[in-house]
Design a protein around this motif. Structure first.
Motif, PDB file in Angstrom:
ATOM      1  N   ALA A  17       0.834  -1.200   0.000  1.00 37.24           N
ATOM      2  CA  ALA A  17       0.000   0.000   0.000  1.00 37.24           C
ATOM      3  C   ALA A  17       0.864   1.243   0.000  1.00 37.24           C
ATOM      4  CB  ALA A  17      -0.912  -0.019   1.221  1.00 37.24           C
ATOM      5  N   SER A  54       0.639   5.551   0.061  1.00 38.19           N
ATOM      6  CA  SER A  54      -0.299   6.597   0.447  1.00 38.19           C
ATOM      7  C   SER A  54      -0.031   7.907  -0.264  1.00 38.19           C
ATOM      8  CB  SER A  54      -0.230   6.825   1.962  1.00 38.19           C
ATOM      9  OG  SER A  54      -0.594   5.653   2.655  1.00 38.19           O
ATOM     10  N   THR A  73      -5.511  10.886   3.833  1.00 38.16           N
ATOM     11  CA  THR A  73      -4.524   9.988   3.245  1.00 38.16           C
ATOM     12  C   THR A  73      -5.239   8.939   2.399  1.00 38.16           C
ATOM     13  OG1 THR A  73      -3.072  10.277   5.157  1.00 38.16           O
ATOM     14  CG2 THR A  73      -2.622   8.415   3.711  1.00 38.16           C
ATOM     15  N   LEU A  74      -4.913   8.885   1.117  1.00 37.29           N
ATOM     16  CA  LEU A  74      -5.551   7.974   0.179  1.00 37.29           C
ATOM     17  C   LEU A  74      -4.644   6.786  -0.091  1.00 37.29           C
ATOM     18  CD1 LEU A  74      -7.882   7.389  -1.847  1.00 37.29           C
ATOM     19  CD2 LEU A  74      -6.556   8.686  -3.542  1.00 37.29           C
ATOM     20  N   ASP A  75      -5.162   5.576   0.145  1.00 37.47           N
ATOM     21  CA  ASP A  75      -4.450   4.344  -0.154  1.00 37.47           C
ATOM     22  C   ASP A  75      -4.658   4.036  -1.637  1.00 37.47           C
ATOM     23  OD1 ASP A  75      -3.914   1.525  -0.574  1.00 37.47           O
ATOM     24  OD2 ASP A  75      -3.898   1.291   1.606  1.00 37.47           O
ATOM     25  N   THR A  76      -3.582   4.052  -2.419  1.00 37.24           N
ATOM     26  CA  THR A  76      -3.705   3.862  -3.868  1.00 37.24           C
ATOM     27  C   THR A  76      -4.014   2.422  -4.246  1.00 37.24           C
ATOM     28  OG1 THR A  76      -1.309   3.557  -4.105  1.00 37.24           O
ATOM     29  CG2 THR A  76      -2.176   5.794  -4.377  1.00 37.24           C
ATOM     30  N   LEU A  92      -9.882   6.425   1.711  1.00 40.67           N
ATOM     31  CA  LEU A  92      -9.363   7.658   2.289  1.00 40.67           C
ATOM     32  C   LEU A  92      -9.500   7.580   3.802  1.00 40.67           C
ATOM     33  CD1 LEU A  92      -8.367  10.592   1.346  1.00 40.67           C
ATOM     34  CD2 LEU A  92     -10.673  11.314   1.978  1.00 40.67           C
ATOM     35  N   SER A  93      -8.411   7.858   4.524  1.00 41.90           N
ATOM     36  CA  SER A  93      -8.447   7.770   5.980  1.00 41.90           C
ATOM     37  C   SER A  93      -7.795   9.003   6.600  1.00 41.90           C
ATOM     38  CB  SER A  93      -7.724   6.506   6.463  1.00 41.90           C
ATOM     39  OG  SER A  93      -6.362   6.524   6.058  1.00 41.90           O
ATOM     40  N   ALA A 134       6.767   7.419   0.726  1.00 41.19           N
ATOM     41  CA  ALA A 134       6.118   6.701  -0.379  1.00 41.19           C
ATOM     42  C   ALA A 134       6.733   7.024  -1.730  1.00 41.19           C
ATOM     43  CB  ALA A 134       4.631   7.027  -0.413  1.00 41.19           C
TER      44      ALA A 134
END
Length: 259
Positions: free
Chosen positions: A20, A22, A34-37, A42-43, A230
């Motif tokens: 993962a 971000s 924060t977006l997990d690609t 989105l968290s 990242a």
């Protein structure tokens, strides 16, 4: 035995599960999350202040945001409000290069920005009909890319490469999506985020975009930035251990041959 170890090493390196990565995403109403690609989830979204036209992260992980006319520092780790640094020329795109020089795009011009005062300096006119759609990103080799809503052959946004020294740009190709306001590079992949909360990948050679997923953020997506951690996707620890063991075995075999 050696063939088995080599096969295992190759399997781990080529068939390992994805990791993962971000991306920070900023919105029109000041939300940052924060977006997990990998999952499109989105968290950690919180209200970080005014509407962010774009955000950027330096190599130390420090986050900066622009409202279009002013630069802010944002302590995302502590979910803090942005702190005003100073005003600058109208712009809607931000990106740091490897030396932590902050670049900005606005209209048809490329700028550099002082991260202490917020002041902007014109690098040059991009030309070729370029009109900054909303973000910039550097490739791993240092090529600067920008999304544009001008100079395109179709109805959506297009991708430009921009000379960071002169500011002169070159049209690459149409993305196939409109309002690509966020742009971030992770490893060898260039990601785009649209105002409609679409996560896409963008081919850096042709400019063509491919839909990956959709997500939800309060307001419209106006910018994106990659956390320093990242910027590259490392091999998993087990992979390094296995490769190290394989290297040690090869060295032992050479010593036996020499003796």
């Amino acid at each position: 035995m050696n063939k088995i170890i080599l096969a295992a090493a190759l399997t781990l390196c080529t068939a390992a599960p994805s990791f993962a990565a971000s991306v920070f995403v900023g919105s029109s109403n000041g939300t940052i999350g924060t977006l997990d690609t990998d999952t499109g989830v989105l968290s950690g979204a919180y209200d970080a202040g005014p509407g962010w036209f774009d955000i950027a992260v330096d190599s130390s992980g420090d986050v900066y945001g622009t409202t279009g006319s002013s630069l802010y520092s944002i302590d995302v780790d502590n979910s803090a409000q942005g702190v005003l640094l100073g005003g600058h020329s109208a712009l809607n795109g931000l990106a740091f290069d490897d030396s932590d020089t902050l670049f900005g795009s606005g209209g048809n011009r490329l700028f550099t920005l002082d991260t202490t005062t917020g002041a902007s300096t014109v690098v040059g006119n991009v030309g070729s009909g370029f009109s900054s759609s909303g973000d910039l990103a550097f490739s791993a080799s240092g090529v600067l890319f920008g999304t544009s809503n001008g100079g395109c052959s179709g109805g959506g946004d297009c991708l430009f490469s921009i000379d960071a020294v002169t500011g002169v740009g070159t049209y690459i190709g149409d993305i196939g999506f409109s309002a690509v306001f966020g742009l971030s590079r992770i490893g060898s992949t260039l990601f785009g985020m649209t105002a409609s909360d679409q996560l896409i990948s963008i081919d850096m050679g042709t400019g063509a975009g491919t839909l990956i997923d959709t997500y939800n953020i309060s307001g419209q997506t106006y910018g994106a930035a990659v956390p320093a951690s990242a910027a590259t996707i490392p091999l998993p620890a087990g992979g390094w251990l296995l490769l190290s063991g394989f290297g040690a075995l090869a060295a032992a075999r050479r010593r036996r041959k020499q003796s």
